[in-house]
Design an enzyme around this catalytic site. Structure first.
Site, short mmCIF file in Angstrom:
data_model
loop_
_atom_site.label_atom_id
_atom_site.label_comp_id
_atom_site.label_asym_id
_atom_site.label_seq_id
_atom_site.Cartn_x
_atom_site.Cartn_y
_atom_site.Cartn_z
N LYS A 93 -17.73 -1.02 5.71
CA LYS A 93 -18.16 -2.10 4.82
C LYS A 93 -19.79 -2.09 4.73
CE LYS A 93 -17.22 -6.96 3.74
NZ LYS A 93 -16.63 -7.86 3.91
N GLU A 115 0.71 -1.28 -0.05
CA GLU A 115 0.00 -0.09 0.08
C GLU A 115 0.88 1.28 -0.10
OE1 GLU A 115 -2.71 -3.50 1.92
OE2 GLU A 115 -0.43 -2.54 2.20
N MET A 133 23.90 9.46 2.58
CA MET A 133 23.90 10.66 3.32
C MET A 133 24.29 10.64 4.83
SD MET A 133 23.57 13.66 2.77
CE MET A 133 22.80 14.48 1.22
N PHE A 140 -11.64 -7.36 14.00
CA PHE A 140 -10.43 -7.69 13.27
C PHE A 140 -10.04 -6.78 12.10
CE2 PHE A 140 -9.28 -10.16 9.39
CZ PHE A 140 -7.82 -10.49 9.78
N GLN A 141 -9.00 -6.55 12.12
CA GLN A 141 -8.27 -5.34 11.10
C GLN A 141 -9.19 -4.17 11.30
OE1 GLN A 141 -8.30 -6.92 7.15
NE2 GLN A 141 -6.25 -8.01 7.64
#
Length: 603
Positions: free
Chosen positions: A189, A77, A514, A139-140
């Protein structure tokens, strides 16, 4: 005097045609997931990036009914947000990214923060657990609106399908207007599954007359313009500081005419490169921590700074207590919060830069100051003597003595010459980023895409994929370090899957370069955790079916670049094995005066 002839944004054919929406004639009862797809099409979206999961699955299922919405499956993602970011910067459109709840949404965070810092217009659409489960640690489930509140321009949690179309309309409006930025829309959802009446014509009418309480970009006043013109007329040592806002406002032509008419030299920020051709006689080059020495000296000695679309960040100013103390300051920016935030100015003008410059041009008058330009040229000659003619620099960028090693600056300079300075370059973050800024001269707007404000390692590869997909006619080069490349190198699969014709140049010095440079200067060469174990990048490319080239000497650079450029389809990977303990000069130490630079040692 007349205002200059304006030119359209070169990133887009014709905005009205490019975003021409698909119209419908009557209301229909559809799901919330369909509302998402319908509004994306009405907003002119044809390309989006993302990764599916349970909470966003209704919308992914709805996408099957909308073949004009091309979804790009990324491998992470974070990569999806960077691709949408690169696409948005390259095209001028709003980038769109989609993810599921929980870890899918939290994986967007780095990309959203990158877009926020660099003012990129993005809309992120995330799924959320069903409304009844919000707050139960399901969940999630993650409070992504709470997490992203500081790194988005605005965000929403939608639990009522009747509000979804209006929210999406507002999201696109907020993302693309004023100071652009990312907006996140989190959709439960069950809201995606719920039914609602939707009328495309009503949506378009709402889009045309949208007005949000508390969200009205400020406009400048005539008094501010008059005060600025007066300071310009009285100045003898002025400098324009041109930032990213020049490009975002489409004000490059106005900037050029303004500078030529008033004979004012222009210094560029990193993200301002391309605001004026770097071959223009009034273009001084990049300012700041790794900017040209003569530019920083000139800023410190100026009697007037004209800050156009830049925000006086710490990498530009150095120590604020000693920054340009002898100068008056004019600041033009679209974001009122930037005026007087870091540097107190004499005239602050809030508004669209292109419009402000167009208003100023007919009355712009200033006596020439040849002594000032001559003084800057003296500083430039000194820099040339110190930083170019030295044998160490000849090895890096100008040919001459060859000690058998390959230097990163040589690679960048050769890429510039072999592409005729006409490629669209996307960089990662680190030493290679600064060498690109120093040795690849940009002559057109929007031909350098890089992470400036957040400095996000891993940005380069996915952003280059998005940029190439947005502007397929351009030759695109991703210039990345060995460290940053490994953060998102899984997106090679996305490039292959989508047949994206991008050239990937890995500057491999075996260090986090760097950070190692700072350890050399300030930590007595204690290289703790900066040496890198690297895989065989060419064999990784082979695993993806990507043609690859390993280059170890200066003589091998041009043939490899030519071979990569001659490929007809898909990505190419070039690994440049360069000198390990090289330094980006000059360098302003953190907290030092802008003109107190570490210069290349005299030999």
């Amino acid at each position: 005097m007349t205002a200059p002839t304006t030119t359209r944004d070169p990133r887009r054919p014709e905005p009205d045609d490019a975003d021409a929406p698909r119209r419908a004639s009557a209301a229909r009862t559809i799901t919330g997931a369909d509302v998402v797809c319908e509004t994306l099409q009405l907003e002119g979206v044809d390309l989006l990036y993302g990764y599916p999961g349970g909470a966003i699955l209704p919308t992914y299922d709805a996408l099957t009914k909308y073949p004009d919405l091309h979804h790009v499956l990324t491998r992470h993602e974070q990569g999806a947000t960077h691709m949408a970011d690169g696409y948005a910067r390259a095209t001028g459109k709003v980038g769109v990214v989609m993810a599921t709840s929980g870890p899918g949404a939290t994986n967007l965070v780095t990309g959203l923060a990158t877009a926020m810092m660099d003012s990129t217009a993005l809309v992120a659409i995330t799924g959320q657990v069903p409304t009844a489960m919000i707050g139960t640690d399901a969940f999630q489930e993650t409070d992504v609106t709470g997490i992203t509140l500081p790194i988005t321009k605005h965000n929403y949690l939608v639990t009522d399908v009747g509000e979804l179309a209006d929210v999406l309309c507002e999201a696109f409006h907020i993302a693309r207007t004023g100071r652009q930025g990312p907006v996140l829309v989190d959709i439960a959802k069950d809201t995606q599954n719920a039914k609602v009446s939707f009328d495309a014509q009503e949506y378009l009418e709402r889009r045309e007359k949208i007005s949000l309480p508390g969200y009205r970009p400020a406009r400048h006043t005539r008094e501010q313009v008059t005060a600025a013109l007066d300071l310009i007329r009285r100045s003898r040592r002025p400098i324009i500081l041109a930032g990213h806002g020049v490009l975002m406002a489409g004000a490059t032509e106005e900037l050029r005419v303004f500078a030529e008419r008033a004979q004012i030299p222009i210094a560029l920020t990193l993200l301002g490169k391309g605001a004026i051709s770097e071959d223009h006689p009034l273009c001084l080059g990049m300012m700041g921590m790794h900017g040209a020495a003569e530019v920083n000296h000139a800023i410190q000695e100026a009697d007037l700074l004209l800050a156009f679309g830049m925000r006086f960040d710490d990498r530009v100013t150095g120590d604020l207590k000693s920054y340009a103390l002898g100068s008056r300051k004019i600041h033009v920016d679209i974001d009122p919060s930037e005026i007087n935030k870091n540097v107190t100015v004499d005239v602050g003008i809030v508004g669209d830069l292109r419009g402000v410059l167009a208003e100023m041009l007919p009355e712009l008058e200033r006596p020439p100051s040849p002594d000032w330009l001559a003084r800057i040229e003296e500083w430039r000659s000194d820099s040339h003597r110190r930083d170019i003619v030295l044998s160490a620099e000849r090895k890096r960028a100008g040919g001459g003595t060859d000690d058998g090693k390959l230097y990163a600056a040589q690679v960048i300079r050769d890429l510039y010459e072999l592409t005729d300075g006409d490629a669209l370059v996307v960089t990662d973050v680190g030493q290679h980023q600064m060498w690109e800024a120093q040795y690849y001269r940009h002559h057109r707007p929007h031909t350098l895409i890089t992470s400036g404000g957040l400095g996000t390692m891993g940005f380069g590869l996915p952003a280059s994929i998005g940029a190439k997909m947005g502007r397929p006619e351009e030759e695109v080069w991703a210039i990345v370090g060995d460290g940053g490349f490994q953060m998102t190198m899984m997106e090679l699969a996305t490039a292959v899957q989508e047949r994206v014709r991008v050239n990937i140049a890995i500057i491999n010095n075996g260090y986090l370069g760097m950070v190692r440079q700072w350890q050399e200067f300030f930590y007595e060469r204690r290289y703790n955790q900066t040496p890198m174990f690297n895989p065989d990048f060419c064999r990784i490319a082979e695993a993806y079916g990507i043609p690859s080239f390993r280059i170890r000497s200066r003589a091998e650079v041009a043939p490899a670049v030519r071979d990569a450029r001659n490929l007809e389809e898909g990505p190419a990977l070039l690994e440049f094995v360069v000198e390990q303990e090289d330094i980006v000069y000059p360098m302003v130490p953190s907290g030092a005066r802008l003109d107190d630079m570490i210069r290349r040692p005299m030999e």
